[in-house]
Design a protein around this motif. Structure first.
Motif, PDB file in Angstrom:
ATOM      1  N   MET A   1      -1.461  20.739   8.557  1.00  0.00           N
ATOM      2  CA  MET A   1      -1.461  19.237   8.946  1.00  0.00           C
ATOM      3  C   MET A   1      -0.134  18.595   8.424  1.00  0.00           C
ATOM      4  O   MET A   1       0.314  19.044   7.336  1.00  0.00           O
ATOM      5  CB  MET A   1      -2.613  18.849   8.323  1.00  0.00           C
ATOM      6  CG  MET A   1      -2.915  17.091   8.773  1.00  0.00           C
ATOM      7  SD  MET A   1      -4.355  16.391   7.829  1.00  0.00           S
ATOM      8  CE  MET A   1      -5.580  17.022   8.685  1.00  0.00           C
ATOM      9  N   SER A   2       0.206  17.608   9.141  1.00  0.00           N
ATOM     10  CA  SER A   2       1.577  16.946   8.855  1.00  0.00           C
ATOM     11  C   SER A   2       1.340  16.194   7.529  1.00  0.00           C
ATOM     12  O   SER A   2       0.561  15.572   7.352  1.00  0.00           O
ATOM     13  CB  SER A   2       1.907  15.953  10.069  1.00  0.00           C
ATOM     14  OG  SER A   2       3.029  15.180   9.642  1.00  0.00           O
ATOM     15  N   GLY A   3       2.232  16.275   6.565  1.00  0.00           N
ATOM     16  CA  GLY A   3       2.405  15.372   5.423  1.00  0.00           C
ATOM     17  C   GLY A   3       2.570  14.130   5.741  1.00  0.00           C
ATOM     18  O   GLY A   3       2.323  13.018   4.985  1.00  0.00           O
ATOM     19  N   ALA A   4       2.847  13.708   7.256  1.00  0.00           N
ATOM     20  CA  ALA A   4       3.068  12.291   7.559  1.00  0.00           C
ATOM     21  C   ALA A   4       1.863  11.483   7.237  1.00  0.00           C
ATOM     22  O   ALA A   4       1.919  10.215   7.364  1.00  0.00           O
ATOM     23  CB  ALA A   4       3.738  12.171   8.922  1.00  0.00           C
ATOM     24  N   ILE A   5       0.886  12.030   7.572  1.00  0.00           N
ATOM     25  CA  ILE A   5      -0.359  11.291   7.720  1.00  0.00           C
ATOM     26  C   ILE A   5      -0.887  10.815   6.195  1.00  0.00           C
ATOM     27  O   ILE A   5      -1.208   9.466   6.418  1.00  0.00           O
ATOM     28  CB  ILE A   5      -1.634  12.202   8.191  1.00  0.00           C
ATOM     29  CG1 ILE A   5      -1.317  12.725   9.795  1.00  0.00           C
ATOM     30  CG2 ILE A   5      -2.955  11.711   8.044  1.00  0.00           C
ATOM     31  CD1 ILE A   5      -2.247  13.979   9.934  1.00  0.00           C
ATOM     32  N   GLU A   6      -0.722  11.639   5.287  1.00  0.00           N
ATOM     33  CA  GLU A   6      -1.047  11.160   3.941  1.00  0.00           C
ATOM     34  C   GLU A   6      -0.147   9.946   3.555  1.00  0.00           C
ATOM     35  O   GLU A   6      -0.291   9.118   2.907  1.00  0.00           O
ATOM     36  CB  GLU A   6      -1.378  12.145   2.857  1.00  0.00           C
ATOM     37  CG  GLU A   6      -1.556  11.620   1.600  1.00  0.00           C
ATOM     38  CD  GLU A   6      -3.045  10.879   1.499  1.00  0.00           C
ATOM     39  OE1 GLU A   6      -3.258  10.181   0.770  1.00  0.00           O
ATOM     40  OE2 GLU A   6      -3.899  11.231   2.436  1.00  0.00           O
ATOM     41  N   THR A   7       1.359  10.422   3.942  1.00  0.00           N
ATOM     42  CA  THR A   7       2.344   9.308   3.355  1.00  0.00           C
ATOM     43  C   THR A   7       1.958   8.206   4.078  1.00  0.00           C
ATOM     44  O   THR A   7       2.383   6.731   3.429  1.00  0.00           O
ATOM     45  CB  THR A   7       3.749  10.054   4.209  1.00  0.00           C
ATOM     46  OG1 THR A   7       4.072  11.174   3.397  1.00  0.00           O
ATOM     47  CG2 THR A   7       4.640   8.960   3.745  1.00  0.00           C
ATOM     48  N   ALA A   8       1.666   7.858   5.298  1.00  0.00           N
ATOM     49  CA  ALA A   8       1.271   6.596   6.141  1.00  0.00           C
ATOM     50  C   ALA A   8       0.164   6.038   5.547  1.00  0.00           C
ATOM     51  O   ALA A   8       0.234   4.705   5.311  1.00  0.00           O
ATOM     52  CB  ALA A   8       1.245   6.918   7.725  1.00  0.00           C
ATOM     53  N   ARG A   9      -0.726   6.574   5.104  1.00  0.00           N
ATOM     54  CA  ARG A   9      -1.848   5.962   4.449  1.00  0.00           C
ATOM     55  C   ARG A   9      -1.352   5.445   2.977  1.00  0.00           C
ATOM     56  O   ARG A   9      -1.652   4.392   2.694  1.00  0.00           O
ATOM     57  CB  ARG A   9      -2.980   7.200   4.027  1.00  0.00           C
ATOM     58  CG  ARG A   9      -4.419   6.498   3.853  1.00  0.00           C
ATOM     59  CD  ARG A   9      -5.409   7.524   3.232  1.00  0.00           C
ATOM     60  NE  ARG A   9      -5.493   8.417   4.525  1.00  0.00           N
ATOM     61  CZ  ARG A   9      -6.153   8.106   5.438  1.00  0.00           C
ATOM     62  NH1 ARG A   9      -6.867   7.060   5.465  1.00  0.00           N
ATOM     63  NH2 ARG A   9      -6.508   9.045   6.425  1.00  0.00           N
ATOM     64  N   THR A  10      -0.662   6.331   2.224  1.00  0.00           N
ATOM     65  CA  THR A  10      -0.184   5.729   0.991  1.00  0.00           C
ATOM     66  C   THR A  10       0.518   4.669   1.163  1.00  0.00           C
ATOM     67  O   THR A  10       0.731   3.495   0.361  1.00  0.00           O
ATOM     68  CB  THR A  10       0.458   6.927   0.202  1.00  0.00           C
ATOM     69  OG1 THR A  10      -0.530   7.896   0.165  1.00  0.00           O
ATOM     70  CG2 THR A  10       0.850   6.394  -1.249  1.00  0.00           C
ATOM     71  N   GLY A 109      -6.569  -5.417  21.928  1.00  0.00           N
ATOM     72  CA  GLY A 109      -7.490  -6.599  21.862  1.00  0.00           C
ATOM     73  C   GLY A 109      -7.451  -7.576  20.701  1.00  0.00           C
ATOM     74  O   GLY A 109      -8.253  -8.040  20.027  1.00  0.00           O
ATOM     75  N   GLY A 110      -6.475  -7.380  19.830  1.00  0.00           N
ATOM     76  CA  GLY A 110      -6.426  -8.262  18.777  1.00  0.00           C
ATOM     77  C   GLY A 110      -5.243  -7.900  17.870  1.00  0.00           C
ATOM     78  O   GLY A 110      -4.608  -6.889  18.105  1.00  0.00           O
ATOM     79  N   GLY A 111      -4.860  -8.661  16.801  1.00  0.00           N
ATOM     80  CA  GLY A 111      -3.914  -8.399  15.936  1.00  0.00           C
ATOM     81  C   GLY A 111      -3.955  -7.185  14.925  1.00  0.00           C
ATOM     82  O   GLY A 111      -5.244  -6.600  14.726  1.00  0.00           O
ATOM     83  N   LEU A 112      -3.089  -6.593  14.468  1.00  0.00           N
ATOM     84  CA  LEU A 112      -2.912  -5.169  13.723  1.00  0.00           C
ATOM     85  C   LEU A 112      -1.862  -5.107  12.891  1.00  0.00           C
ATOM     86  O   LEU A 112      -0.707  -5.736  13.305  1.00  0.00           O
ATOM     87  CB  LEU A 112      -2.987  -4.093  14.561  1.00  0.00           C
ATOM     88  CG  LEU A 112      -4.124  -3.581  15.843  1.00  0.00           C
ATOM     89  CD1 LEU A 112      -3.704  -2.539  16.392  1.00  0.00           C
ATOM     90  CD2 LEU A 112      -5.372  -3.397  14.867  1.00  0.00           C
ATOM     91  N   ASP A 113      -2.178  -4.667  11.611  1.00  0.00           N
ATOM     92  CA  ASP A 113      -1.024  -4.309  10.796  1.00  0.00           C
ATOM     93  C   ASP A 113      -0.980  -2.851  10.897  1.00  0.00           C
ATOM     94  O   ASP A 113      -1.670  -1.898  11.123  1.00  0.00           O
ATOM     95  CB  ASP A 113      -1.590  -4.560   9.252  1.00  0.00           C
ATOM     96  CG  ASP A 113      -1.622  -5.761   8.814  1.00  0.00           C
ATOM     97  OD1 ASP A 113      -0.630  -6.582   9.395  1.00  0.00           O
ATOM     98  OD2 ASP A 113      -2.459  -6.441   8.045  1.00  0.00           O
ATOM     99  N   LEU A 114       0.355  -2.501  11.139  1.00  0.00           N
ATOM    100  CA  LEU A 114       0.694  -0.923  11.513  1.00  0.00           C
ATOM    101  C   LEU A 114       2.143  -0.556  10.715  1.00  0.00           C
ATOM    102  O   LEU A 114       3.045  -1.314  10.274  1.00  0.00           O
ATOM    103  CB  LEU A 114       1.166  -0.934  13.042  1.00  0.00           C
ATOM    104  CG  LEU A 114       0.353  -1.377  13.965  1.00  0.00           C
ATOM    105  CD1 LEU A 114       1.060  -1.653  15.291  1.00  0.00           C
ATOM    106  CD2 LEU A 114      -0.681  -0.160  14.321  1.00  0.00           C
ATOM    107  N   LEU A 115       1.774   0.760  10.104  1.00  0.00           N
ATOM    108  CA  LEU A 115       2.715   1.232   9.196  1.00  0.00           C
ATOM    109  C   LEU A 115       3.236   2.726   9.763  1.00  0.00           C
ATOM    110  O   LEU A 115       2.091   3.490  10.018  1.00  0.00           O
ATOM    111  CB  LEU A 115       2.435   1.448   7.931  1.00  0.00           C
ATOM    112  CG  LEU A 115       3.604   2.028   6.730  1.00  0.00           C
ATOM    113  CD1 LEU A 115       3.942   1.160   5.452  1.00  0.00           C
ATOM    114  CD2 LEU A 115       3.451   3.512   6.519  1.00  0.00           C
ATOM    115  N   ILE A 116       4.480   2.776  10.058  1.00  0.00           N
ATOM    116  CA  ILE A 116       4.764   4.210  10.749  1.00  0.00           C
ATOM    117  C   ILE A 116       5.481   5.089   9.697  1.00  0.00           C
ATOM    118  O   ILE A 116       6.311   4.494   8.702  1.00  0.00           O
ATOM    119  CB  ILE A 116       5.717   3.779  11.670  1.00  0.00           C
ATOM    120  CG1 ILE A 116       5.115   2.922  12.977  1.00  0.00           C
ATOM    121  CG2 ILE A 116       6.434   5.123  12.477  1.00  0.00           C
ATOM    122  CD1 ILE A 116       6.209   2.376  13.572  1.00  0.00           C
TER     123      ILE A 116
END
Length: 373
Positions: A1-10, A109-116
């Motif tokens: 699994m890509s480490g990007a997933i946990e990085t994005a969460r953190t 359908g609404g606002g979001l906070d997003l982190l890439i």
């Protein structure tokens, strides 16, 4: 699994002070063979990578999207998805473009906070832009509860974003394999009908992706000019696209010198891709290696989309691999990455020749990816 997933969460928790509602992921891709034929309605043979782009998301009370790009110095983009996106403004154009086109379909359908966050090496020709677009699309669809949305339609929207807002007249290959590919399998994709089949790779083969160390750049016009050459060649030959050219009966004399070179690459590359999928099915690594060598020579000599440093690296890799396998430049060309096949029992030796004691040789980049075994 890509480490990007946990990085994005953190990093989401650090940036927004709360846990995300979800994390969407989209892989990068390596094209095994079939370059510059997707926008000519041809056959391609890409496969997804374990590395890619993750987007952590959380609903917010207003209608805005607040996007943080942690790989770009924590740059911020705030906008309403109904607003017109900027053109050729890097990642901002891609993210805003995906949001607007999905908003037009009633799926934002609404606002979001997003982190890439991503772990694809930049400028490597491994489709970081398609990975970003599909990851953003998946995050928006997850937030809207549209989990059954067609991956083909998502790929088509991502392609439109590249055309309209990034200024790259790309084909559909990257978006399709990122949206619909399966880990550990190649995808034999018909870029005209968008039909595909998964091609399983033998367990005793390895696929390795090597950074050439030459940063790839497409938006300087070289990619788009090649597409224009191909379209002009098809028109001169009286066909809808170069996919319709009969390799055995074509007469290139009606074309100018440059158009003839481009057309010869595309027509031969479509047939090589067909043969490469058959070689994998037949577990014929020697035949596949020969096709990879021919594909690189065609990109170098006919499509003129290679680079002297990459040519030298490919020649050296083919020498150390030998007959059981082969190497070629992959992606749109003009630098980027090299893909190679070898026997799995030889993979450690080959990687050791590329990277000795943690120091890449022959100008290679820092990252070598084991895409399969």
């Amino acid at each position: 699994m890509s480490g990007a997933i946990e990085t994005a969460r953190t990093r989401f928790e650090r940036s927004f002070g709360a846990s995300p509602d979800g994390v969407a992921f989209a892989p990068g891709r390596v094209n095994l063979i079939g370059d510059h034929v997707d926008y000519n309605d041809g056959l391609v043979l890409p496969m997804p990578l374990a590395l890619g782009t993750a987007v952590a998301w959380k609903r917010r009370e207003d209608e805005l999207l607040d996007v943080r790009a942690s790989d770009y110095g924590d740059e911020v983009s705030r906008f309403h998805p109904g607003e017109e996106p900027p053109v050729q403004d890097g990642w901002h154009s891609l993210v805003h473009g995906m949001a607007q086109l999905l908003h037009e379909e009633g799926l934002v359908g609404g606002g979001l906070d997003l982190l890439i966050a991503g772990d694809l090496p930049r400028g490597s020709g491994l489709s970081s832009s398609a990975s970003l677009c599909i990851a953003i699309g998946r995050a928006l669809l997850e937030a809207a509860g549209a989990m059954g949305y067609s991956p083909t339609r998502l790929a088509q929207i991502a392609q439109q974003v590249e055309h309209r807002f990034a200024g790259v007249a790309c084909g559909i290959m990257d978006q399709m394999v990122v949206a619909a590919g399966k880990e550990g399998k190649a995808m034999l994709l018909d870029c005209r009908s968008l039909e595909w089949r998964q091609v399983g790779l033998p367990k005793d083969w390895s696929v390795i992706v090597v950074q050439s160390g030459v940063t790839r750049e497409l938006v300087d016009g070289a990619y788009n000019s090649r597409r224009t050459d191909c379209e002009a060649a098809a028109e001169a030959l009286g066909v809808a696209s170069l996919r319709d050219v009969d390799p055995a009966g074509v007469d290139y004399s009606a074309l100018g010198e440059t158009q003839a070179l481009r057309a010869r690459h595309v027509v031969s590359e479509i047939e090589r891709t067909r043969q490469a999928a058959a070689a994998i099915d037949d577990r014929d690594l020697e035949r596949l290696g020969s096709l990879l060598r021919d594909a690189h020579a065609s990109m170098r000599d006919l499509f003129e989309a290679s680079h002297p440093q990459v040519d030298a690296q490919v020649d050296w890799l083919n020498e150390i691999i030998g007959a059981q396998g082969g190497a070629r430049m992959t992606g749109g060309g003009f630098g980027g990455s090299i893909v190679l096949f070898c026997e799995a029992s030889e993979a450690d030796r080959v990687v050791g020749e590329i990277d000795r004691d943690g120091k890449p040789l022959h100008g290679f980049g820092e990252v070598t990816i084991r895409a399969h075994n």
